[in-house]
Motif scaffolding. Structure first.
Motif, PDB file in Angstrom:
ATOM      1  N   LEU A  41       0.832  -1.207   0.000  1.00  0.00           N
ATOM      2  CA  LEU A  41       0.000   0.000   0.000  1.00  0.00           C
ATOM      3  C   LEU A  41       0.869   1.261   0.000  1.00  0.00           C
ATOM      4  O   LEU A  41       0.595   2.228  -0.725  1.00  0.00           O
ATOM      5  CB  LEU A  41      -0.912   0.011   1.227  1.00  0.00           C
ATOM      6  N   SER A  42       1.921   1.235   0.816  1.00  0.00           N
ATOM      7  CA  SER A  42       2.798   2.394   0.927  1.00  0.00           C
ATOM      8  C   SER A  42       3.542   2.673  -0.383  1.00  0.00           C
ATOM      9  O   SER A  42       3.546   3.809  -0.884  1.00  0.00           O
ATOM     10  CB  SER A  42       3.806   2.159   2.063  1.00  0.00           C
ATOM     11  N   ASP A  43       4.151   1.631  -0.948  1.00  0.00           N
ATOM     12  CA  ASP A  43       4.921   1.811  -2.193  1.00  0.00           C
ATOM     13  C   ASP A  43       4.014   2.214  -3.348  1.00  0.00           C
ATOM     14  O   ASP A  43       4.362   3.072  -4.168  1.00  0.00           O
ATOM     15  CB  ASP A  43       5.658   0.518  -2.544  1.00  0.00           C
ATOM     16  N   ASN A  44       2.848   1.577  -3.408  1.00  0.00           N
ATOM     17  CA  ASN A  44       1.892   1.895  -4.464  1.00  0.00           C
ATOM     18  C   ASN A  44       1.476   3.361  -4.389  1.00  0.00           C
ATOM     19  O   ASN A  44       1.357   4.058  -5.411  1.00  0.00           O
ATOM     20  CB  ASN A  44       0.672   0.983  -4.325  1.00  0.00           C
ATOM     21  N   MET A  45       1.279   3.843  -3.162  1.00  0.00           N
ATOM     22  CA  MET A  45       0.899   5.239  -2.982  1.00  0.00           C
ATOM     23  C   MET A  45       2.034   6.176  -3.400  1.00  0.00           C
ATOM     24  O   MET A  45       1.800   7.198  -4.069  1.00  0.00           O
ATOM     25  CB  MET A  45       0.524   5.503  -1.527  1.00  0.00           C
ATOM     26  N   LEU A  46       3.285   5.865  -3.027  1.00  0.00           N
ATOM     27  CA  LEU A  46       4.414   6.728  -3.377  1.00  0.00           C
ATOM     28  C   LEU A  46       4.588   6.831  -4.888  1.00  0.00           C
ATOM     29  O   LEU A  46       4.834   7.920  -5.422  1.00  0.00           O
ATOM     30  CB  LEU A  46       5.699   6.210  -2.729  1.00  0.00           C
ATOM     31  N   TYR A  47       4.445   5.704  -5.591  1.00  0.00           N
ATOM     32  CA  TYR A  47       4.539   5.739  -7.057  1.00  0.00           C
ATOM     33  C   TYR A  47       3.404   6.577  -7.648  1.00  0.00           C
ATOM     34  O   TYR A  47       3.596   7.315  -8.619  1.00  0.00           O
ATOM     35  CB  TYR A  47       4.494   4.326  -7.635  1.00  0.00           C
ATOM     36  N   HIS A  48       2.236   6.458  -7.053  1.00  0.00           N
ATOM     37  CA  HIS A  48       1.083   7.224  -7.552  1.00  0.00           C
ATOM     38  C   HIS A  48       1.273   8.723  -7.286  1.00  0.00           C
ATOM     39  O   HIS A  48       0.941   9.557  -8.140  1.00  0.00           O
ATOM     40  CB  HIS A  48      -0.206   6.739  -6.897  1.00  0.00           C
ATOM     41  N   THR A  57       9.028   8.223 -10.985  1.00  0.00           N
ATOM     42  CA  THR A  57      10.297   7.591 -10.647  1.00  0.00           C
ATOM     43  C   THR A  57      10.028   6.183 -10.132  1.00  0.00           C
ATOM     44  O   THR A  57       8.957   5.891  -9.602  1.00  0.00           O
ATOM     45  CB  THR A  57      11.051   8.399  -9.571  1.00  0.00           C
ATOM     46  N   GLN A  58      11.018   5.323 -10.294  1.00  0.00           N
ATOM     47  CA  GLN A  58      10.940   3.965  -9.736  1.00  0.00           C
ATOM     48  C   GLN A  58      11.825   3.846  -8.504  1.00  0.00           C
ATOM     49  O   GLN A  58      11.996   2.755  -7.966  1.00  0.00           O
ATOM     50  CB  GLN A  58      11.358   2.933 -10.792  1.00  0.00           C
ATOM     51  N   ASP A  59      12.379   4.979  -8.063  1.00  0.00           N
ATOM     52  CA  ASP A  59      13.219   5.008  -6.866  1.00  0.00           C
ATOM     53  C   ASP A  59      12.359   5.473  -5.690  1.00  0.00           C
ATOM     54  O   ASP A  59      11.928   6.630  -5.631  1.00  0.00           O
ATOM     55  CB  ASP A  59      14.395   5.972  -7.083  1.00  0.00           C
ATOM     56  N   LEU A  60      12.109   4.576  -4.747  1.00  0.00           N
ATOM     57  CA  LEU A  60      11.205   4.889  -3.638  1.00  0.00           C
ATOM     58  C   LEU A  60      11.736   6.024  -2.756  1.00  0.00           C
ATOM     59  O   LEU A  60      10.956   6.822  -2.227  1.00  0.00           O
ATOM     60  CB  LEU A  60      10.954   3.643  -2.787  1.00  0.00           C
ATOM     61  N   LYS A  61      13.046   6.104  -2.603  1.00  0.00           N
ATOM     62  CA  LYS A  61      13.597   7.173  -1.757  1.00  0.00           C
ATOM     63  C   LYS A  61      13.381   8.541  -2.395  1.00  0.00           C
ATOM     64  O   LYS A  61      13.064   9.514  -1.708  1.00  0.00           O
ATOM     65  CB  LYS A  61      15.080   6.919  -1.495  1.00  0.00           C
ATOM     66  N   ILE A  62      13.531   8.604  -3.711  1.00  0.00           N
ATOM     67  CA  ILE A  62      13.275   9.877  -4.402  1.00  0.00           C
ATOM     68  C   ILE A  62      11.792  10.218  -4.324  1.00  0.00           C
ATOM     69  O   ILE A  62      11.409  11.369  -4.054  1.00  0.00           O
ATOM     70  CB  ILE A  62      13.741   9.796  -5.871  1.00  0.00           C
ATOM     71  N   ALA A  63      10.940   9.208  -4.541  1.00  0.00           N
ATOM     72  CA  ALA A  63       9.494   9.425  -4.434  1.00  0.00           C
ATOM     73  C   ALA A  63       9.118   9.897  -3.033  1.00  0.00           C
ATOM     74  O   ALA A  63       8.262  10.779  -2.863  1.00  0.00           O
ATOM     75  CB  ALA A  63       8.749   8.146  -4.788  1.00  0.00           C
ATOM     76  N   GLN A  64       9.784   9.313  -2.025  1.00  0.00           N
ATOM     77  CA  GLN A  64       9.532   9.702  -0.633  1.00  0.00           C
ATOM     78  C   GLN A  64       9.918  11.163  -0.394  1.00  0.00           C
ATOM     79  O   GLN A  64       9.166  11.925   0.223  1.00  0.00           O
ATOM     80  CB  GLN A  64      10.335   8.782   0.305  1.00  0.00           C
ATOM     81  N   GLU A  82      -6.853  14.678  -1.265  1.00  0.00           N
ATOM     82  CA  GLU A  82      -8.108  14.507  -1.999  1.00  0.00           C
ATOM     83  C   GLU A  82      -7.941  13.559  -3.182  1.00  0.00           C
ATOM     84  O   GLU A  82      -8.776  12.663  -3.413  1.00  0.00           O
ATOM     85  CB  GLU A  82      -8.596  15.874  -2.492  1.00  0.00           C
ATOM     86  N   ALA A  83      -6.835  13.712  -3.932  1.00  0.00           N
ATOM     87  CA  ALA A  83      -6.590  12.863  -5.095  1.00  0.00           C
ATOM     88  C   ALA A  83      -6.334  11.410  -4.678  1.00  0.00           C
ATOM     89  O   ALA A  83      -6.834  10.466  -5.304  1.00  0.00           O
ATOM     90  CB  ALA A  83      -5.400  13.397  -5.894  1.00  0.00           C
ATOM     91  N   LEU A  84      -5.562  11.221  -3.609  1.00  0.00           N
ATOM     92  CA  LEU A  84      -5.245   9.865  -3.144  1.00  0.00           C
ATOM     93  C   LEU A  84      -6.491   9.154  -2.611  1.00  0.00           C
ATOM     94  O   LEU A  84      -6.694   7.965  -2.866  1.00  0.00           O
ATOM     95  CB  LEU A  84      -4.160   9.912  -2.069  1.00  0.00           C
ATOM     96  N   GLN A  85      -7.318   9.871  -1.882  1.00  0.00           N
ATOM     97  CA  GLN A  85      -8.551   9.272  -1.374  1.00  0.00           C
ATOM     98  C   GLN A  85      -9.468   8.872  -2.522  1.00  0.00           C
ATOM     99  O   GLN A  85     -10.116   7.822  -2.482  1.00  0.00           O
ATOM    100  CB  GLN A  85      -9.284  10.253  -0.449  1.00  0.00           C
ATOM    101  N   GLN A  86      -9.487   9.712  -3.542  1.00  0.00           N
ATOM    102  CA  GLN A  86     -10.352   9.414  -4.694  1.00  0.00           C
ATOM    103  C   GLN A  86      -9.822   8.238  -5.505  1.00  0.00           C
ATOM    104  O   GLN A  86     -10.568   7.358  -5.921  1.00  0.00           O
ATOM    105  CB  GLN A  86     -10.450  10.660  -5.584  1.00  0.00           C
ATOM    106  N   ASP A  87      -8.503   8.210  -5.735  1.00  0.00           N
ATOM    107  CA  ASP A  87      -7.901   7.192  -6.607  1.00  0.00           C
ATOM    108  C   ASP A  87      -7.626   5.871  -5.895  1.00  0.00           C
ATOM    109  O   ASP A  87      -7.788   4.793  -6.482  1.00  0.00           O
ATOM    110  CB  ASP A  87      -6.584   7.727  -7.199  1.00  0.00           C
TER     111      ASP A  87
END
Length: 528
Positions: A41-48, A57-64, A82-87
């Motif tokens: 859930l966490s990684d999916n959210m960061l990529y989104h 990016t595919q780098d989780l630290k950069i996304a973070q 708002e966007a994350l809750q909707q998507d």
């Protein structure tokens, strides 16, 4: 299996190994699978978030880092939430993501309360995630006697998972690896495994029978009233060319296992809108009772010979009322079967795994079986090998039921010898399953393996469906060749006599003393 999947599975299992010495599999699976799901859930959210911010990016630290920066701006923060809750139906604060918590582990500032807060925030974000992490007690003494030890144990598990690209894999790849882990837990759990896992070979057999001719059907509905981890339901995805349109209906009594199924569905990429899962007692109160109530496919592996109330009031329950009797209190097998059959469409197919006793036990069960046979409801009976389920060594049977059949014959398949032994467990290979499926499709007699029994034949056997009554697997001992046996005995006696003489001759060559004379005489006495 691809190298990626193997690597994923190995990493998942390594994380589980940290907990194996601290608790049994039925407990530690909750921690391992729960943390994997939180990371997903966490990684999916960061990529989104990276896509929303238009800095993919595919780098989780950069996304973070980008997420933290954007979240610090109040206006951007509101838009992101708002966007994350909707998507996604949830969001995780920057300081509570799996990536952020791993960074705190690395700099020795990790606190379990932050992880607990992350779990709580996800559960409160949407009804979809409500209660998903209830079974993860981060402060259990089994993790360690002190808060610091508990901290260290969870940190070690998380560090094993940190390199996994769980959100980068396709739903099926990750979901299948998750299934692998559930299977490994089942192996470790022994008897408890029956609560949540059906071996993949059996799942495949049941699903392919149920799916035959429905591979291209859009909006297929499948139902499992004792769904466990959901693996049986999810098999429908493998054999459908319209898998994105399948609607999954499942019910599970055990809340921990129900949560496992919910996670499993999401990790397999099943849209929330296609999931209809319920946490309740299947037999106590009917479900579903609102449309749709009947399904294209019903597949079940309920607890064998479980106890249930069997109260007289159930005689007016539409699931059981037309049969006039109820399954006995001590054996709910037919109660589960009738529940599933009631929810089967007239054009549908049902497959259920039950112990062999349902094929021949009398009293109320005999009356239910007779009525089903008179209706032509029982299409096929498949005998499975003993020892293929983790929770029992008894042989089981898969019963195929259909409605509105134009014949009352029953096809019997004795697949009790279709397995290979690996240590104490029996396993059915793809070759074994393919053989059963081919014979099932042809519906023709095969010596010592299959027989199509007419209804008259069933009546002659007093509605007893015990497989050996219909499929004769007796193997005669090869006839004994008495002449050859007599010659073998004669030759053997001659060989013995020759050996005796040679031995006595050797003794005679020994120096003659009183002691050797006595030994020679004693030896001769033995051979007389």
């Amino acid at each position: 299996m691809t190298e990626t999947t193997q690597s994923l599975e190995q990493s998942l299992w390594n994380s589980a190994n940290i907990l194996r010495s601290k608790m049994d599999a039925n407990e530690y699976k909750n921690y391992t699978l729960g943390l994997i799901f939180y990371k997903y859930l966490s990684d999916n959210m960061l990529y989104h978030v990276a896509d929303l911010l238009e800095v993919p990016t595919q780098d989780l630290k950069i996304a973070q880092e980008n997420y933290q920066t954007a979240f610090s701006d109040e206006e951007t923060q509101v838009d992101l939430i708002e966007a994350l809750q909707q998507d996604l139906s949830y969001y995780i604060k920057p300081e509570l993501t799996f990536t952020a918590q791993v960074m705190s582990i690395e700099n020795h500032t990790f606190q379990l309360e932050n992880l607990a807060q992350g779990f709580n925030d996800v559960e409160r974000a949407s009804e979809t995630f409500s209660g998903l992490f209830d079974d993860i007690d981060l402060y259990s003494k089994k993790l360690g006697p002190t808060l610091q030890k508990q901290n260290d144990t969870i940190s070690a598990v998380m560090m094993q998972l940190v390199s996994l690209d769980v959100a980068g894999h396709s739903g099926d790849t990750l979901g299948d690896a998750y299934e692998y882990l559930i299977g490994q837990f089942a192996s470790d759990s022994g008897k408890n495994a029956g609560e949540f896992y059906t071996p993949q070979a059996v799942s495949r057999l049941m699903t392919q029978i149920m799916m035959k001719g429905r591979e291209n059907q859009k909006g297929l509905s499948v139902y499992d009233a004792a769904m466990g981890s959901g693996s049986l339901l999810l098999n429908a995805k493998r054999y459908s060319k319209e898998s994105d349109t399948i609607n999954y209906f499942g019910q599970e009594l055990n809340t921990s296992t129900y949560n496992l199924a919910r996670m499993n569905m999401i990790l397999h990429g099943v849209p929330i809108s296609n999931q209809y899962l319920h946490n309740a007692d299947t037999l106590d109160a009917d479900w579903p009772t609102e449309e749709p109530t009947n399904f294209d496919g019903v597949m079940m592996n309920p607890p064998y010979s479980a106890k249930w109330s069997a109260e007289k009031g159930f005689l007016t329950d539409p699931r059981f009322s037309t049969f006039g009797v109820l399954a006995p209190k001590s054996k709910a097998d037919y109660a589960f079967l009738l529940h599933g059959y009631y929810h089967l469409k007239s054009s549908g197919v049902m497959a259920i795994v039950l112990p062999h006793g349902v094929l021949f036990r009398g009293a109320a069960e005999g009356k239910i079986r007779q009525k089903l046979l008179e209706e032509g409801a029982i299409d096929t009976v498949i005998g499975l090998p003993a020892g293929i389920f983790y929770n029992t060594s008894i042989p089981t049977t898969v019963i195929i039921l259909k409605k509105n059949r134009t014949t009352k014959d029953v096809f019997f398949i004795d697949a009790s010898k279709e397995f290979e032994k690996r240590k104490a467990q029996s396993f059915m290979t793809d070759a074994h399953i393919d053989k059963i499926l081919e014979v099932y499709q042809n519906r023709e007699d095969m010596e010592k393996f299959a027989h199509l029994a007419s209804f008259d034949e069933i009546v002659e056997n007093d509605y007893n469906l015990n497989i050996p009554r219909y499929v004769d697997t007796f193997e005669e001992e090869p006839p004994i060749d008495l002449v050859a046996l007599s010659k073998e005995i004669t030759d053997l006696n001659a060989e013995i006599a020759k050996t005796e003489q040679e031995f006595l001759s050797l003794l005679g060559e020994l120096a003659e003393t009183d002691e050797t004379k006595e030994m020679i005489e004693a030896t001769k006495a033995i051979f007389r």
